[in-house]
Scaffold this active site. Sequence first.
Site, PDB file in Angstrom:
ATOM      1  N   TYR A   1      -9.518  -6.748  12.404  1.00  0.00           N
ATOM      2  CA  TYR A   1      -8.892  -6.224  11.194  1.00  0.00           C
ATOM      3  C   TYR A   1      -8.903  -7.255  10.070  1.00  0.00           C
ATOM      4  O   TYR A   1      -8.691  -8.443  10.290  1.00  0.00           O
ATOM      5  CB  TYR A   1      -7.435  -5.803  11.464  1.00  0.00           C
TER       6      TYR A   1
ATOM      7  N   SER B   1       0.828  -1.215   0.000  1.00  0.00           N
ATOM      8  CA  SER B   1       0.000   0.000   0.000  1.00  0.00           C
ATOM      9  C   SER B   1       0.860   1.262   0.000  1.00  0.00           C
ATOM     10  O   SER B   1       0.338   2.368   0.060  1.00  0.00           O
ATOM     11  CB  SER B   1      -0.926   0.000   1.214  1.00  0.00           C
TER      12      SER B   1
ATOM     13  N   LYS C   1     -17.714  31.417 -27.704  1.00  0.00           N
ATOM     14  CA  LYS C   1     -18.072  30.688 -26.481  1.00  0.00           C
ATOM     15  C   LYS C   1     -17.305  31.129 -25.242  1.00  0.00           C
ATOM     16  O   LYS C   1     -16.133  31.442 -25.297  1.00  0.00           O
ATOM     17  CB  LYS C   1     -17.849  29.177 -26.678  1.00  0.00           C
TER      18      LYS C   1
ATOM     19  N   THR D   1     -40.438  26.904  -9.016  1.00  0.00           N
ATOM     20  CA  THR D   1     -40.728  25.521  -8.618  1.00  0.00           C
ATOM     21  C   THR D   1     -40.912  24.778  -9.944  1.00  0.00           C
ATOM     22  O   THR D   1     -41.420  25.365 -10.911  1.00  0.00           O
ATOM     23  CB  THR D   1     -42.015  25.379  -7.765  1.00  0.00           C
ATOM     24  N   HIS D   2     -40.495  23.541 -10.002  1.00  0.00           N
ATOM     25  CA  HIS D   2     -40.515  22.762 -11.261  1.00  0.00           C
ATOM     26  C   HIS D   2     -39.753  23.471 -12.378  1.00  0.00           C
ATOM     27  O   HIS D   2     -40.077  23.297 -13.553  1.00  0.00           O
ATOM     28  CB  HIS D   2     -41.944  22.482 -11.735  1.00  0.00           C
TER      29      HIS D   2
ATOM     30  N   SER E   1     -13.886  27.866 -26.323  1.00  0.00           N
ATOM     31  CA  SER E   1     -14.031  26.700 -27.194  1.00  0.00           C
ATOM     32  C   SER E   1     -12.935  26.739 -28.241  1.00  0.00           C
ATOM     33  O   SER E   1     -12.516  27.813 -28.682  1.00  0.00           O
ATOM     34  CB  SER E   1     -15.407  26.740 -27.868  1.00  0.00           C
TER      35      SER E   1
ATOM     36  N   ASN F   1     -17.524  29.313 -21.612  1.00  0.00           N
ATOM     37  CA  ASN F   1     -18.224  28.187 -20.975  1.00  0.00           C
ATOM     38  C   ASN F   1     -18.014  28.109 -19.462  1.00  0.00           C
ATOM     39  O   ASN F   1     -16.937  28.427 -18.970  1.00  0.00           O
ATOM     40  CB  ASN F   1     -17.748  26.872 -21.599  1.00  0.00           C
TER      41      ASN F   1
ATOM     42  N   GLU G   1     -19.491  23.049 -14.195  1.00  0.00           N
ATOM     43  CA  GLU G   1     -19.821  21.722 -14.737  1.00  0.00           C
ATOM     44  C   GLU G   1     -18.938  20.635 -14.115  1.00  0.00           C
ATOM     45  O   GLU G   1     -19.398  19.541 -13.801  1.00  0.00           O
ATOM     46  CB  GLU G   1     -19.675  21.728 -16.264  1.00  0.00           C
TER      47      GLU G   1
ATOM     48  N   ASN H   1      -2.109  -2.867  12.937  1.00  0.00           N
ATOM     49  CA  ASN H   1      -3.562  -2.671  12.900  1.00  0.00           C
ATOM     50  C   ASN H   1      -4.001  -1.436  13.685  1.00  0.00           C
ATOM     51  O   ASN H   1      -4.816  -0.643  13.205  1.00  0.00           O
ATOM     52  CB  ASN H   1      -4.273  -3.921  13.430  1.00  0.00           C
TER      53      ASN H   1
ATOM     54  N   GLN I   1      -7.510  -2.088   3.941  1.00  0.00           N
ATOM     55  CA  GLN I   1      -6.496  -1.282   3.270  1.00  0.00           C
ATOM     56  C   GLN I   1      -7.129  -0.497   2.113  1.00  0.00           C
ATOM     57  O   GLN I   1      -6.621   0.539   1.698  1.00  0.00           O
ATOM     58  CB  GLN I   1      -5.387  -2.201   2.756  1.00  0.00           C
TER      59      GLN I   1
HETATM   60  N1  ARG Z   1      -1.269  -1.351   4.929  1.00  0.00           N
HETATM   61  C1  ARG Z   1      -2.184  -1.861   5.894  1.00  0.00           C
HETATM   62  C2  ARG Z   1      -3.519  -1.143   5.825  1.00  0.00           C
HETATM   63  O1  ARG Z   1      -3.554  -0.138   5.234  1.00  0.00           O
HETATM   64  C3  ARG Z   1      -1.607  -1.728   7.263  1.00  0.00           C
HETATM   65  C4  ARG Z   1      -2.121  -2.707   8.252  1.00  0.00           C
HETATM   66  C5  ARG Z   1      -1.548  -4.038   7.970  1.00  0.00           C
HETATM   67  N2  ARG Z   1      -1.929  -5.001   8.934  1.00  0.00           N
HETATM   68  C6  ARG Z   1      -1.867  -6.305   8.709  1.00  0.00           C
HETATM   69  N3  ARG Z   1      -2.261  -7.056   9.652  1.00  0.00           N
HETATM   70  N4  ARG Z   1      -1.492  -6.774   7.565  1.00  0.00           N
HETATM   71  O2  ARG Z   1      -4.510  -1.594   6.300  1.00  0.00           O
END
Ligand code: ARG
Length: 463
Positions: free
Chosen positions: A317, A23, A283, A155-156, A277, A285, A290, A110, A322
């Site tokens: 957990y 991650s 134009k 309204t509407h 544009s 815009n 948007e 965790n 993640q």
């Molecule tokens: N990268 C993990 C997350 O974002 C960290 C926690 C990892 N914990 C584990 N027991 N693998 O959740």
Amino acid sequence: MAQLWGGRFTEKTAEDVYRFNASIGFDKKLLKDDIKGSRAHAKMLAKQGILTEEERDAILGGLAAIEADVMNGHLAITDEYEDVHSFVEANLIKRIGDAGKKLHTGRSRNDQVALDMRLYTRSCIGQIDRHLGELLKTIFSVMEANTDTIMPGFTHLQKAQPVTLAHHFGAYFEMFRRDRGRMFDIFKRMNECPLGSGALAGTTYGLDRDYTAQKLGFYRPTANSMDGVSDRDYLIEFLAALSIVMMHLSRFCEEIILWNSNEYRFIELSDAYSTGSSIMPQKKNPDIAELVRGKTGRVYGSLMALLTVMKGLPLAYNKDMQEDKEFSFDAMETTADCIRLFTGMLATTTFHKERMLSSAKGGFTNATDAADYLVKKGVPFRDAHGIIGELVLYCIKENKPIDALTLEELQRFSGQFTEDIYEAVSMTTCVNTRETKGAPGKKAIEEELLSCREYIDNIKWLD
Ligand code: ARG
């Protein structure tokens, strides 16, 4: 591959698996919060006699150096590490040796990641709150300057009754004021510290969770360690609140786009907030409005994604969690940008007051007032409604507004019409006689402005 685990394994993680599992690509955003949490943890471990003061100082020094080196570009957060927690720990050990290996005592990734996400989200709630405050100030300044700017209320999407621009914007003031209220509510509920929950069942070390909670600015530690590591309710609440902010912005944008159109011409966006544009030279815009409207879908998507990620998870957990990060980060940044850009666009918009007034005059927005006029002369409301309905039909055929008819023409529909009808259905009368609380009438809107002013003058920020 720098991993925090491996003793139990005899084979290396497959390259593909490592990448899929990692991650670091997105949780590097949590670096500062991760280090902040580690500092508090190290101080607490030393206070409890679990680390020596020298070990604590070495850890604090190492953490500060890592943070500084990342900030000044001397240390890169690379794919070599599984996640931000591994990155910090590995670099700490590299720098200070054995003391670094003790930082993770009584802690799990965790509760560490649960803490980091809370710290990050808490500061985002504060930022969103500030952006909303700035937006409210801008809306309020338009209100103050436009208590006499008459425009049609719809309204509407059909012209209904005349209102003022101040009154119309007052509705948005209330929406964004509620949005700030939601930020406050979420902040109060989420401001508890999960650190010390361990992997799921706390720890056998004598941790002082109150101490770390207080050091990190939380009201108290979370009450249950299993909930502490697996709760993402606060994030879901925040994404829901952001979705509502975006819904409000999107509605506002829709009106900006309509009002800026060639047909309405109620407003003109400044050049700085418009785009051209590539083919049509004429134009100009409303792309920003948007885009904000479009980005609403992204933020809703994040809310749906997290709700879905969480829906089947057993305690405590699970790695699924993640997945809470990428789209939450995206939603937070998207919403912050949208509020900021929208505020800038609004602050530089020109309002065509004459155009608004003539539009209000042109759409029989005074028909209710004409009926009310007859009611005040003793005609039952339902009959008056019928009479004015026929009168409007006549006006449409003649292509004239009600007040352009002669008294003789008016009297063909009811003998109760006298000279004072013209004053009674003038736009100014229609607006200013609406004095019920919360209505656009002069006194009513003054009262509303007073309460908005008091709110603006007493804003207390969350951060
Ligand atoms: N990268 C993990 C997350 O974002 C960290 C926690 C990892 N914990 C584990 N027991 N693998 O959740």
